[in-house]
Enzyme design. Structure first.
Site, PDB file in Angstrom:
ATOM      1  N   CYS A  57     -31.994 -41.339  17.409  1.00 22.14           N
ATOM      2  CA  CYS A  57     -30.827 -41.957  18.015  1.00 22.14           C
ATOM      3  C   CYS A  57     -29.582 -41.694  17.175  1.00 22.14           C
ATOM      4  O   CYS A  57     -28.477 -41.633  17.686  1.00 22.14           O
ATOM      5  CB  CYS A  57     -31.048 -43.443  18.218  1.00 22.14           C
ATOM      6  N   HIS A  74     -31.084 -49.061  14.852  1.00 16.46           N
ATOM      7  CA  HIS A  74     -30.827 -48.258  16.045  1.00 16.46           C
ATOM      8  C   HIS A  74     -29.345 -47.905  16.120  1.00 16.46           C
ATOM      9  O   HIS A  74     -28.488 -48.743  15.867  1.00 16.46           O
ATOM     10  CB  HIS A  74     -31.248 -49.063  17.282  1.00 16.46           C
TER      11      HIS A  74
END
Lengths: 483, 829
Positions: free
Chosen positions: A113, A429
């Site tokens: 990510c 994340h």
């Protein structure tokens, strides 16, 4: 004599005392009605007591003064529109995305990510996309090919695919290239999966590669462009005027030199609550270095002023610091407010400030006009016609005429935010938030998921909790005439 | 004992010795006097009925001489004694003695503001007819009110007796309007005609015609008498649209609204959309068509369909959506036969079957509740009932059903019944035709419809009976017997031969329809029992499979599963049935509300899905807070069908109220369900319903002070709610046009006043919350918290109106709908 006088109701009109002979065909009667109403006989529906008058009188029995009802219009019959409406429910996934103009997401290939978020942020710069499009050279995976070219090509090809596709794109090739060029990004964790990486590191590396490869815009045609080596230097690179002043002696003259930067850092110290203060403190600081006059290490005051502003300013929030004990990059969750539009005037050097003033005047003038217009509107109570976009003056270039890609005003608009959620840079994340076409439209690129958010949601990314915190902010130029 | 002479009180300790003395007295006169004294004393002393005993043997002096308390006590003992005597063989003599006493007691009670007690004792001794003799001019309204309010609490044949007594009293005092109400409650068309014919006052006759029009009862009158022609026109409700529009003009709400005015998405917290959002969603356009129709219902104007681009809008709907969209046009011009049909006419020539079917349905909708002498709906629609295209059949059949609901017209039924023997008719057509037949013949016990429907059901195979549309055949049967109580018994017996998946469902449905609105406790008990069964065989099945993989076992469990299915469909009907029976009566409805709370929490999934619908029926167009709270909670339920039904139920509960709180709730729901097209569709429909007719219409099937049930409205509501029992396949599938069943329940909740020549007559009226005055002495205020308005006005649920001045006299005791006023001859300004 089967002749009756009847009344005929037609809508709200009533024709009284019409003679009707049931020995004749109903068409005769209909013709009478046609002369009265203008409704074609074949469009007439005549009803009496629950029956419709057909081609013959059939079982219909009339009485004098009976009331009949006629339905029918003289107007044209409505026809089906030529083009059939296409419904969302019938569209395929890709048709839908095309119709909705949904940008493509990037698939997460296992803790990638950080790469996806970085690429989405970079993708938001239209000039970069254009420049990449012009860049030629195929992707070759052969051994000793230059890392920079590989990366540049990789990004270019990926962007092309993203623009064509509407569903999520798996950036497999790009990831492989990245791993090949920078093996540390290929690190695996104990489960054999890929390790999460620091997105800013990835950002810096990618920009560095691009910097070395992408040619300057307008190179060759103007001598003004020649001073820069490439596109990244034009649009992303800035210059600092660094003044060093020794704090321990007055004898030593101030030294000046230039430093270039591709990113400003916002240090999160105790008193910093706003990004602007953090930036300021990053440009001013005390350092210790060898003093030639004193012949020993001495304290110096290092003051940096911006000499050149790039069109696109990326700002890193220095949220991570290395904790020796746990050997991790710990994160500062502190709430640092950042503005949606940034004015960086006070961080600039005197010379630059003077150069900025004319452009800033224009902005001010335009703003005043807008306010006046709004006032006039509210006074007259009616909305003046919105100025059609196309007619409005050609958009002013945001750069100095002799310096492509620079910012001529010091005004910036937030273009993209790269956020991190989690407690350390190598975990958690990363998500990219990119401004859409309209002022209040933002898109969140959470890997393959793209969803719309508002600017309120963007301002909530300032940190202070376990929600996504802004890590890298990308400011683009504010363009005159656009709110 | 305040009216008893003081010395008597000192006799209390000597009660037993007095009794001994009494036994020994030989002198007849003295003995009688002693009996009197004992009778009074035993009122407080004795447990056994000695008060009565000594009264009988006493001197029979005027009953009131010992005071009111004594009479009341005596009354109670008479009632008890009567019940004891009832069982004995030699009851005649004793009953006659008791009745003599009753003849003493009743006049006394009547004179002393104790009408309820008088009625009670007469009910106990089953001699209600005595009332006629003892009721006087001042007491009859209270007596009749008491009798009528007792109806929900008495068992089966008794309630009819009560009504008949009330009717007798009203007729004795020439209260035609009241008598008419009771006759309507009795659902006796001959009696209604008789009362109507017996009245000679022109204004009163017109008023009665208006009341009959509200109830959708029509019978032909003498065409040669100009007065009667006018009355017939009133009875046909021809002026409904005109008067409704004049109310709308008065309220300044004539401007058409677009769906966005209802959605108010600008008030939603910024819900960002990606891209332009200019592509059409069939679902959203369909809901917009519905909302547009519902909101502008009966106003004759809108911005979407009647504008120049209206035709394009039709084609922005998909297939069945076009049908519903075209029919929405009919809803907009509701009740306006003359103007409306010509608007629909041009779509009848459309090449698209769906548009044509929709406009046929629209023609039916326009004529709902109003009758035109030319019968345009029948003329236009009857040709399409057996059309080759199923879509056309659906449109015309439902159109006929809606247009002639409650008329029980043989010619319409003949046409509709042709559909059933036709082998080409699809299940959907059969289902819709059943609804249509049920609506036309609602509450009529029509034998022909009954036979045809039963026969069709018997011919179906077991697997065919599982089709979701066939549930409507049972509904059709039920509607035919709506409110007929024992009238349905033969049909119930006939249904026993249908195979089981269907049998219990159909029997329950017909049974509850027959007892609709009666509040019958025994039926409620039986239904609750059906709901309490738990058939969680699914878990068992799993367990068994784990333990034993024997094939035999498997087949057994499969049997069990099918059994569960059929019983659960019965349970869904039972839940709805609870509401059908309990509706229209406040206490029962409140008890039901509590029961439904339990069912929602502990019931089977199928029960939980039905409960919101039942709640909707209990408080139709009455957005009570506690109901809304429950529904709002379950509109977020994880079971999608519970959520759909709760949302739709919210729409029904708030139908036509413009309720702000509900509107906010629904807006929030629209945000919550923004990504779920099914739920969003439900929310949109609910929003449309909430703003039904811009808040001027109601779906409530009760009118005239919530006393009279309109069977046509119940039929419409029930059809819609039944289709929600399988909301996924019917309302959210292709049969969303069944929403138009609700048209039959749509009525303006207005009060318009006229002079005897039927010219609108603006007068000031007080409008306030209705107060229950049953059993109260004197002439208590019937409304509270009132405001004074000038007619025409809107009346909310539970509101009542009364004339603010005595300048006029109303021809009806219930100021609702069309009211005719006559000048008060004794009025002095």
């Amino acid at each position: 004599m089967p002749v009756y006088t009847v009344n005929v109701k037609w809508g709200r009109e009533k024709f009284e005392g019409i003679e009707c002979n049931t020995d004749e065909s109903p068409l005769v009667f209909k013709a009478t009605l046609f002369s009265l109403s203008g409704v074609q006989p074949d469009r007439q529906k005549i009803m009496i007591k629950g029956a419709v008058l057909k081609d013959d009188w059939g079982s219909i029995s009339l009485t004098n003064n009976a009331t009949l009802m006629m339905m029918g219009t003289a107007d044209e019959l409505p026809t089906a529109p030529v083009t059939k409406t296409m419904f969302v429910e019938d569209m395929t996934e890709s048709q839908l995305a095309q119709a909705l103009e949904l940008p493509a997401g990037l698939t997460n290939l296992g803790n990638t990510c950080y790469l996806n978020a970085t690429l989405q942020c970079l993708h938001s710069v239209p000039e970069l996309r254009d420049s990449l499009k012009k860049f030629t050279g195929p992707v070759t995976m052969t051994g000793d090919a230059q890392a920079d070219r590989l990366i540049t090509n990789g990004i270019r090809d990926l962007f092309v695919v993203m623009e064509r596709s509407s569903s999520a794109v798996p950036p497999v090739i790009m990831l492989n290239i990245l791993h090949m060029c920078f093996p540390r990004f290929a690190e695996k964790n104990e489960h054999g999966g890929l390790q999460q990486q620091d997105a800013n590191e990835c950002w810096t590396e990618l920009v560095r590669c691009l910097q070395r490869k992408l040619p300057a815009v307008g190179a060759g045609s103007q001598d003004g462009a020649a001073q820069f080596r490439g596109f990244i230097d034009q649009y992303f690179g800035g210059e600092l005027d660094v003044t060093m002043k020794c704090l321990e002696t007055d004898d030593e003259p101030e030294s000046h030199n230039s430093e270039s930067f591709y990113q400003l850092s916002c240090f999160i110290e105790k008193e910093v609550k706003y990004m602007h203060t953090g930036l300021k403190s990053g440009l001013e600081g005390e350092i210790t270095k060898h003093s030639p006059t004193l012949g020993r290490d001495a304290r110096y005051l290092k003051q940096s002023k911006i000499k050149r502003l790039p069109g696109y300013l990326s700002i890193q929030m220095v949220r991570f610091f290395y904790k020796g004990k746990e050997a991790i990059n710990a994160k500062i969750l502190k709430d640092i407010k950042f503005p949606l539009s940034l004015d960086i005037f006070d961080l600039c050097s005197k010379e630059l400030q003077e150069k900025l003033i004319p452009a800033r005047e224009k902005f001010k003038q335009w703003e005043d006009e807008c306010v006046q217009k709004a006032q006039a509107e509210s006074e007259t109570g009616q909305k003046a016609k919105p100025v059609p976009e196309a007619v409005s003056v050609e958009r002013e270039p945001f750069c100095f005429p002799d310096d492509v890609g620079s910012s001529s005003s010091g005004f910036y608009e937030l273009r993209a935010v790269l956020t991190h959620k989690g407690r350390s840079s190598s975990s958690g994340h990363y998500v990219a938030w990119v401004r859409g076409k309209k002022k209040d439209d933002w898109l969140m690129f959470d890997d393959e998921n793209v969803s719309a958010v508002t600017s309120d949601d963007i301002l909530k990314l300032s940190g202070g909790g376990d929600w996504h915190c802004a890590y890298v902010l990308l400011y683009g130029p504010r363009i005159l005439g656009v709110e | 004992m305040t009216s008893v002479p003081k010395p008597l009180k000192f006799l209390r300790p000597h009660f037993s010795s007095l009794k001994e003395v009494y036994d020994k007295i030989n002198d007849v006169g003295t003995k009688k006097f002693c009996a009197d004294v004992l009778s009074v004393l035993s009122m407080t002393m004795s447990e056994s009925r000695e008060c009565l005993k000594f009264r009988m043997s006493g001197s029979l002096e005027p009953i009131g001489s010992w005071g009111h308390e004594y009479v009341r006590h005596l009354t109670g003992e008479i009632a008890q004694e009567w019940q004891d005597v009832e069982g004995r063989s030699d009851k005649k003599q004793e009953q006659n003695d008791l009745l003599k006493l009753v003849h003493d007691v009743v006049p006394y009670l009547m004179q002393h503001n104790a009408e309820p007690e008088a009625c009670d004792i007469l009910m106990e001794v089953e001699k209600l007819d005595f009332l006629l003799d003892y009721v006087d001019q001042s007491a009859y309204p209270r007596v009749c009110l008491y009798l009528r309010s007792c109806i929900p609490y008495v068992p089966d044949p008794e309630n009819t007796n009560l009504l008949k007594t009330a009717l007798g009293i009203y007729r004795k005092f020439n209260q035609y309007a009241d008598a008419l109400f009771v006759a309507i409650q009795l659902n006796d068309i001959d009696l209604i005609k008789e009362i109507y014919e017996s009245c000679l006052d022109k204004a009163k006759r017109k008023q009665m015609a208006c009341i009959l029009a509200r109830q959708q009862i029509y019978f032909p009158l003498d065409e040669n008498d100009p007065d009667q022609v006018e009355e017939a026109e009133l009875m046909r409700n021809v002026q409904l649209n005109g008067h409704f529009l004049s109310l709308a003009r008065e309220l300044d709400i004539m401007d058409p609204k677009v769906p966005e005015d209802i959605y108010k998405s600008h008030l939603e917290p910024n819900r960002p959309t990606i891209g332009q959002g200019s592509i059409d969603s069939a679902r959203q356009n369909l809901s917009a068509s519905f909302v547009n129709g519902l909101v502008n219902a009966a106003f004759g104007k809108d911005k979407l369909m009647m504008s120049e681009t209206g035709n394009d809008w039709l084609y922005k709907n998909k297939e069945h959506g076009m049908m519903s969209a075209a029919a929405a046009l009919g809803l907009i011009v509701l009740w306006d036969i003359e103007g409306g049909l010509s608007i629909l006419d041009k779509y009848l020539y459309s090449k698209e079957d769906y548009v044509k079917a929709g406009s046929l349905l629209g023609c039916g909708i326009v004529t709902s509740g109003v009758r035109n002498e030319c019968d345009p709906a029948f003329a236009l629609l009857s040709d399409y009932v057996t059309h080759a295209s199923m879509t056309m059949r659906l449109g015309s059949i439902l159109g006929l059903g809606v247009a002639y609901a409650g008329s029980n017209r043989q010619d319409v039924l003949n046409v509709l019944l042709h559909v059933f023997p036709d082998p080409k008719s699809s299940m959907e057509v059969l289902g819709v035709a059943s609804i249509a037949c049920g609506m036309v013949a609602v509450g009529s016990c029509n034998g022909q419809v009954n036979t045809v429907l039963l026969q069709m059901l018997m011919e179906k195979t077991e697997s065919e009976l599982k089709d979701t549309y066939l549930r409507f055949c049972a509904l059709g049967l039920g509607l035919v017997f709506l409110g007929r109580q024992e009238g349905a018994e033969a049909t119930l017996a006939a249904l026993e031969v249908i195979p089981e998946p269907y049998r219990s469902m159909a029997i329950t449905l017909v049974d509850v329809c027959a007892y609709a609105g009666t509040g019958n406790v025994l039926k409620v008990q039986a239904l609750l029992h059906a709901c309490s069964e738990h058939y969680d065989t699914k878990d068992q099945e799993n367990n068994e499979k784990k333990e034993d993989k024997n094939k035999k076992k498997d087949s057994k469990t499969k049997d069990k599963e099918t059994e569960t299915n059929n019983l659960s469909s019965t349970q869904a009907i039972a839940v709805l049935g609870l509401a059908v029976i309990a509706m229209g009566e406040d206490v029962g409805a409140d008890m039901m509300f509590r029961t439904f709370g339990h069912l929602l929490r502990y019931g089977e999934p199928i029960i939980r899905r039905a409960v919101p619908l039942a709640l909707a029926l209990l408080s139709t167009s009455n957005p009570r807070l506690q109901v809304l709270d429950v529904l709002s909670k379950f509109s977020h339920d994880s079971d999608a069908e519970v959520a759909h039904n709760s949302i739709l139920a919210m729409g029904i509960v708030g139908a036509g109220t413009n309720n702000a709180r509900l509107a906010t709730m629904l807006r929030q729901l629209a945000v919550y369900h923004a990504k779920d097209p099914n739920n969003l569709f439900c929310v949109r429909i609910a929003q449309g319903l909430t703003h039904l007719g811009k808040g001027t219409l109601t779906l409530c099937p009760y009118h005239c002070d919530r006393q009279i049930m309109n069977p046509v409205a119940v039929a419409g509501l029930l059809s819609f709610l039944m289709s929600c029992l399988d909301v996924k396949n019917i309302i959210l599938g292709k049969s969303h046009y069944l929403i138009y069943c609700l048209v039959t329940a749509m009525k303006p909740r207005m009060l318009v006043t006229f002079d005897p020549d039927m010219k609108p007559l603006p007068v000031s009226v007080r409008v306030g919350q209705a107060v229950d005055v049953v059993g109260q002495a004197g002439n208590p205020k019937t409304i509270t918290g009132f405001q004074t308005h000038t007619t025409p006005v809107l009346l909310a649920y539970g509101e009542r109106a009364e004339l603010a001045t005595e300048e006029y006299i109303s021809q009806t005791p219930v100021m609702e709908g069309f009211v005719i006023l006559e000048k008060n001859p004794n009025y002095e300004a």
